[in-house]
Design an enzyme around this catalytic site. Sequence first.
Site: not given
Length: 379
Positions: A219, A222, A224, A328, A337
């Site tokens: 997670a 993936e 981003s 999250c 990011e």
Amino acid sequence: MQNSTPAAACPVTGARGSGISRVTTPTGDAAWLASGYALVRELFNDPRLGRAHRTPETAPRLGQAAFSGGPIGNYDTELADHARMRSLLSPHFSAKRMRELRPRVEQLTSDLLDAMTEQGSPADLQAALALPLPLLVICELLGVPYGERQQFRDWVDAVGHVRDREKVERGVAELYAYCLRLVRNKRANPGDDVVSRLCAVEGVTDDEIAMHSMVLLFAGHETSAVQIGVGVLMLLQNEGQWQLLHENPELIATAVEELLRACEASSIPRYAREDLDVEGVRISEGDLVLLGIASANHDPRVFSDPERVDITRQESAHFLFGYGTRYCLGAPLARIELQVAIGQLVRRFPELSLAVDRESLTERSDIFTGGLHTLPVRW
């Protein structure tokens, strides 16, 4: 202009409406689809819904992918396990820690874009930036050797496969074994990374850290990697948005939130822990309930002209990263990011455009997170 973003791999994304309706998942299982902003927000925090199932081997599924296809965790201890996971990991992914990481993300992004510039136009943005940046960051955070990225990237793709159950199970086993070796190495040779710090916490087992590391490896990059490519595509395909952001770089945070809202997110699976009524519909214990993130994020009662990508939008928060207790942990990292990657791209490449016809771009329909295979661009 309407957005032209790839949908996530799972086709159950939800109608642009509200309420609860009966649907059939790609695996042929019956499920309930919850649509609309208010209902999805309410169900995110409903304690009568969870990710575990009393009989996981017979539970209805959304797909075969390990982390999104079916039940996760121990039914009897789910709430306590979730609370423990958050208490262990939250300090390492706090907004403060992520802000401290931002200069490093900026440097990595600059280096990758320097390399892309040196290679010359056109270039595949997915390979040049969208994939390597989140991988570099998560490797540094967890203390994973970047040289091993292709191996665990292959396992990550296997874990996220939506149709091949055997491939998923093999990927999970191999990725877990790798993470267990990583943990044991960190116990013997600790460094300045999340795995080493978890190893220093009293009472935390190797198995527990390996499981958390496996989830973080998956997670932690993936989402981003997918959203950088999809976000750039949306900006380029929606008239004037790329130029508007170039001329107004202070809009980058707002722009990223709009791109996250506008993407066609897959529904999130939950299981009824008891019989319950939702808007007059009786849902039985063990039933699969899908939270329709796409419909919630495009609800016209909350978002004006919701199909339009508008980087100046100031309306309510989206649910791509979840909500409430199910929010999250990696959201602050993903936001940084995306802001850094897209912000530097817009600044350095104001004339960026697609190097191919939109129709020639292909999507990863076999991986539950979706996204693009390639994104050829020119400048």
